[in-house]
Design a protein around this motif. Structure first.
Motif, PDB file in Angstrom:
ATOM      1  N   ASP A  70      90.538   9.751  64.294  1.00 32.68           N
ATOM      2  CA  ASP A  70      90.685   9.908  62.845  1.00 32.68           C
ATOM      3  C   ASP A  70      90.604  11.367  62.398  1.00 32.68           C
ATOM      4  N   GLY A  71      90.520  12.295  63.356  1.00 29.30           N
ATOM      5  CA  GLY A  71      90.463  13.714  63.041  1.00 29.30           C
ATOM      6  C   GLY A  71      89.070  14.282  62.944  1.00 29.30           C
ATOM      7  N   THR A  72      88.045  13.426  62.978  1.00 29.54           N
ATOM      8  CA  THR A  72      86.668  13.906  62.911  1.00 29.54           C
ATOM      9  C   THR A  72      86.366  14.808  64.102  1.00 29.54           C
ATOM     10  N   GLN A  73      85.821  15.998  63.812  1.00 29.67           N
ATOM     11  CA  GLN A  73      85.434  16.913  64.877  1.00 29.67           C
ATOM     12  C   GLN A  73      84.059  16.516  65.424  1.00 29.67           C
ATOM     13  N   GLY A  74      83.979  16.297  66.728  1.00 28.88           N
ATOM     14  CA  GLY A  74      82.706  15.988  67.355  1.00 28.88           C
ATOM     15  C   GLY A  74      82.403  14.512  67.403  1.00 28.88           C
ATOM     16  N   LEU A  75      81.176  14.207  67.827  1.00 30.18           N
ATOM     17  CA  LEU A  75      80.741  12.830  68.034  1.00 30.18           C
ATOM     18  C   LEU A  75      79.350  12.618  67.458  1.00 30.18           C
ATOM     19  N   THR A  76      79.085  11.392  67.007  1.00 29.38           N
ATOM     20  CA  THR A  76      77.741  10.948  66.658  1.00 29.38           C
ATOM     21  C   THR A  76      77.478   9.669  67.427  1.00 29.38           C
ATOM     22  N   LEU A  77      76.397   9.657  68.211  1.00 27.67           N
ATOM     23  CA  LEU A  77      76.061   8.539  69.079  1.00 27.67           C
ATOM     24  C   LEU A  77      74.675   8.021  68.743  1.00 27.67           C
ATOM     25  N   ASP A  78      74.330   6.857  69.324  1.00 32.80           N
ATOM     26  CA  ASP A  78      73.014   6.257  69.129  1.00 32.80           C
ATOM     27  C   ASP A  78      72.095   6.589  70.299  1.00 32.80           C
ATOM     28  N   ALA A  79      70.891   7.025  69.985  1.00 32.65           N
ATOM     29  CA  ALA A  79      69.898   7.283  71.019  1.00 32.65           C
ATOM     30  C   ALA A  79      69.599   6.008  71.780  1.00 32.65           C
ATOM     31  N   GLY A  80      69.364   6.161  73.076  1.00 31.49           N
ATOM     32  CA  GLY A  80      69.063   5.021  73.914  1.00 31.49           C
ATOM     33  C   GLY A  80      70.285   4.262  74.388  1.00 31.49           C
ATOM     34  N   GLY A  81      71.444   4.612  73.856  1.00 30.75           N
ATOM     35  CA  GLY A  81      72.681   3.957  74.270  1.00 30.75           C
ATOM     36  C   GLY A  81      73.393   4.763  75.333  1.00 30.75           C
ATOM     37  N   SER A  82      74.682   4.508  75.454  1.00 33.77           N
ATOM     38  CA  SER A  82      75.478   5.175  76.471  1.00 33.77           C
ATOM     39  C   SER A  82      76.368   6.247  75.848  1.00 33.77           C
ATOM     40  N   PHE A  83      76.506   7.343  76.564  1.00 35.03           N
ATOM     41  CA  PHE A  83      77.569   8.295  76.296  1.00 35.03           C
ATOM     42  C   PHE A  83      78.766   7.793  77.093  1.00 35.03           C
ATOM     43  N   ASP A  84      79.644   7.065  76.435  1.00 28.73           N
ATOM     44  CA  ASP A  84      80.797   6.449  77.085  1.00 28.73           C
ATOM     45  C   ASP A  84      82.032   6.961  76.357  1.00 28.73           C
ATOM     46  N   VAL A  85      82.648   7.982  76.921  1.00 26.60           N
ATOM     47  CA  VAL A  85      83.686   8.732  76.222  1.00 26.60           C
ATOM     48  C   VAL A  85      84.906   8.892  77.120  1.00 26.60           C
ATOM     49  N   THR A  86      86.066   8.614  76.568  1.00 23.31           N
ATOM     50  CA  THR A  86      87.325   8.911  77.226  1.00 23.31           C
ATOM     51  C   THR A  86      87.875  10.195  76.624  1.00 23.31           C
ATOM     52  N   LEU A  87      88.001  11.224  77.449  1.00 21.13           N
ATOM     53  CA  LEU A  87      88.432  12.546  77.004  1.00 21.13           C
ATOM     54  C   LEU A  87      89.864  12.793  77.464  1.00 21.13           C
ATOM     55  N   THR A  88      90.734  13.140  76.533  1.00 23.40           N
ATOM     56  CA  THR A  88      92.130  13.434  76.828  1.00 23.40           C
ATOM     57  C   THR A  88      92.443  14.863  76.415  1.00 23.40           C
ATOM     58  N   ASN A  89      93.119  15.573  77.274  1.00 25.63           N
ATOM     59  CA  ASN A  89      93.512  16.945  76.967  1.00 25.63           C
ATOM     60  C   ASN A  89      94.900  16.931  76.319  1.00 25.63           C
ATOM     61  N   ARG A  90      94.932  17.107  75.007  1.00 29.52           N
ATOM     62  CA  ARG A  90      96.193  17.147  74.273  1.00 29.52           C
ATOM     63  C   ARG A  90      96.598  18.586  73.944  1.00 29.52           C
ATOM     64  N   ALA A  91      95.910  19.534  74.517  1.00 27.57           N
ATOM     65  CA  ALA A  91      96.271  20.938  74.341  1.00 27.57           C
ATOM     66  C   ALA A  91      97.249  21.346  75.446  1.00 27.57           C
ATOM     67  N   ASN A  92      97.699  22.577  75.380  1.00 29.29           N
ATOM     68  CA  ASN A  92      98.699  23.042  76.346  1.00 29.29           C
ATOM     69  C   ASN A  92      98.107  23.895  77.451  1.00 29.29           C
ATOM     70  N   ALA A  93      96.799  23.824  77.630  1.00 29.27           N
ATOM     71  CA  ALA A  93      96.140  24.619  78.664  1.00 29.27           C
ATOM     72  C   ALA A  93      95.044  23.791  79.320  1.00 29.27           C
ATOM     73  N   PRO A  94      94.773  24.001  80.602  1.00 32.12           N
ATOM     74  CA  PRO A  94      93.665  23.301  81.249  1.00 32.12           C
ATOM     75  C   PRO A  94      92.337  23.677  80.608  1.00 32.12           C
ATOM     76  N   THR A  95      91.388  22.753  80.643  1.00 36.41           N
ATOM     77  CA  THR A  95      90.074  23.017  80.076  1.00 36.41           C
ATOM     78  C   THR A  95      89.080  22.056  80.700  1.00 36.41           C
ATOM     79  N   LEU A  96      87.824  22.172  80.319  1.00 36.60           N
ATOM     80  CA  LEU A  96      86.785  21.228  80.720  1.00 36.60           C
ATOM     81  C   LEU A  96      85.644  21.370  79.727  1.00 36.60           C
ATOM     82  N   ILE A  97      85.004  20.261  79.382  1.00 38.26           N
ATOM     83  CA  ILE A  97      84.008  20.258  78.312  1.00 38.26           C
ATOM     84  C   ILE A  97      82.614  20.013  78.879  1.00 38.26           C
ATOM     85  N   HIS A  98      81.683  20.851  78.434  1.00 37.90           N
ATOM     86  CA  HIS A  98      80.263  20.732  78.779  1.00 37.90           C
ATOM     87  C   HIS A  98      79.524  20.075  77.628  1.00 37.90           C
ATOM     88  N   TRP A  99      78.676  19.107  77.935  1.00 41.24           N
ATOM     89  CA  TRP A  99      77.926  18.349  76.926  1.00 41.24           C
ATOM     90  C   TRP A  99      76.556  18.998  76.756  1.00 41.24           C
TER      91      TRP A  99
END
Length: 488
Positions: A70-99
């Protein structure tokens, strides 16, 4: 230097502070770095690396972002739950994200080739691990790409409180590519280091200046130090300059929780809550015993949670981020309905405070690490200077660890620049400043000012090859990155 050269230096050229018996971690190295997207990926949170356009001082700027569908920048999750994220690179350069702030399994930490490969354009990976106990965190690329977004883990108590949450992500921005900025820093000569948007050394005698946060102005001078080795084109709060700040609508007499993240690459700030005053309740996503003040230091990579109580009458209140040792500032405005909002100059009348450890000495964790003597103690010298722009760690004991041990590390800054030191995969407790023992905050990033000695302790309870580095991007790129390496 191109991005691949930079990544090679981070992994192969960095100082490895590691156990000689656990360097290769063969079991972990063979592990899947992040699960490939599965048919059930629509049950995960969707996140994409994107490019977007910002208006910076009347000029269009193409930048990276981390957005939900929906265009929202970032994530809000629930404590005690899972970080279950599918990450897609839609940019034109390789990258990698650190949590940043979470403690994932090593193979999902997000540092290129340690062990995960870069995420290629159009590639998708799935990440799944515990979200943790809650807190204000963030996520960013571990390359010379400037992209960052909030990562908020909310507890049940957070959701139950009668307060409005306001997230502020600070950044510094240059129209000059990061690779070119680094090249200028490494090849500059003399004390003058370029023009606006290029590297520039600022040296001056400064007093202790973390004022306003339950300690007042310091009085003891510190030696000549170098500040702000890059002059950026703009300083941003939630992607906007103070010329056109975000105005957040608030209720009369309401209670506000500010979640402030310093996502800048090379700029430290002091958070100024002005006449409102505030109560510091957490640092780096970890609760601390409340401290009342109106100015709170925030170095790169660090976060602060500040609670505000608004007056019953209407009004507008700026929340400012004052650039360290300079007059530039960023910020947002809190405003009740119908309240007039006055324009605030981007440049203040006086330079922002120089960060020190006055507030750090006062912090106390509400959930400290269990009392336990360290199994091993080490000292690391932080070295380097502006002349050659080579940063790193001096000679000293090799850092070795075994799974389950309590490790104490004393960071001794022998340089004339401050270094915000970040350890991946763990939370540490600050237990000493300049030789004085304290029971300080639990953090993941601590500032080591020039000639300071800061001791932290952590438990080796998350096997992997974990970076320990300065969160000034260009200091890290120029060599100030090591590894804590141990197996299960």
């Amino acid at each position: 230097m191109n991005r691949r050269d930079f990544l090679t230096r981070l992994t192969a050229g960095a100082v490895a502070l590691a156990s000689p018996t656990a360097m290769s971690l063969p079991g972990l190295a063979r592990a899947q770095t992040a699960s490939p997207a599965s048919p059930a990926e629509d049950e995960t949170r969707q996140l994409a690396v994107i490019t977007r356009t910002l208006d910076i001082n009347g000029r269009a700027a193409r930048v990276f972002g981390l957005a939900q569908p929906d265009g929202t920048q970032g994530l809000t999750l629930d404590a005690g739950g899972s970080f279950d994220v599918t990450l897609t690179n839609r940019a034109n350069a390789p990258t990698l994200i650190h949590w940043h702030g979470l403690t994932p399994p090593w193979e999902q930490d997000g540092v290129p080739d340690n062990p995960a490969a870069l995420l290629q354009p159009a590639e998708t990976r799935r990440y799944s691990f515990p979200a943790g106990a809650g807190g204000t965190h963030w996520m960013h690329a571990h390359t010379l790409q400037e992209q960052a977004a909030p990562l908020i883990v909310r507890t049940a108590a957070d959701r139950a409180r009668d307060e409005q949450e306001v997230v502020i992500l600070l950044h510094d921005f240059s129209f000059t590519p990061a690779e070119e900025l680094l090249n200028r820093l490494q090849n500059a000569t003399g004390s003058g280091r370029g023009q606006h948007g290029a590297a520039m050394s600022q040296s001056a005698m400064h007093g202790s200046a973390a004022h306003g946060a339950a300690g007042g102005h310091g009085t003891m001078p510190i030696p000549v130090m170098d500040l702000n080795d890059i002059e950026y084109d703009a300083y941003l709060a939630n992607d906007r300059t103070l010329d056109d700040p975000e105005v957040v609508h608030v209720e009369r007499g309401g209670r506000i929780r500010l979640r402030i993240i310093n996502g800048a690459t090379a700029t430290a700030f002091t958070i100024d809550t002005g006449g409102l005053g505030g109560t510091l309740i957490a640092v780096d996503g970890q609760d601390v015993r409340p401290i009342v003040g109106n100015a709170f230091p925030l170095s790169m990579g660090q976060r602060v949670d500040i609670r505000l109580q608004l007056p019953q009458g209407g009004g507008a209140w700026p929340i400012l981020a004052l650039r360290e040792g300079a007059v530039e500032r960023a910020g947002i405005i809190l405003a009740t309905p119908g309240a007039p909002v006055r324009k605030i100059p981007v440049h203040g009348a006086v330079a922002g405070p120089v960060l020190d450890l006055d507030l750090e000495r006062q912090l106390s964790a509400t959930a400290p690490l269990a009392h336990r003597a360290p199994d091993r103690r080490y000292t690391l010298a932080l070295t380097g200077d502006m002349a050659g722009y080579v940063w790193g760690f001096g000679s000293g004991d090799a850092l070795t660890a075994a799974h389950g041990e309590r490790i104490a590390v004393t960071l001794v800054n022998t340089s004339m620049m401050a270094h915000p030191m970040h350890l991946h995969g763990h939370h540490f407790q600050v237990t000493g400043i300049d030789g004085r023992a304290i029971r300080g905050a639990v953090r993941d990033t601590v500032l080591a000012p020039p000639h300071a000695r800061v001791t932290v302790v952590f438990d080796a309870d998350n096997p992997g090859r974990w970076p320990l580095h300065c969160h000034h991007l260009y200091h890290m790129a120029a060599g100030m990155m090591a590894f804590v390496d141990y197996a299960a």
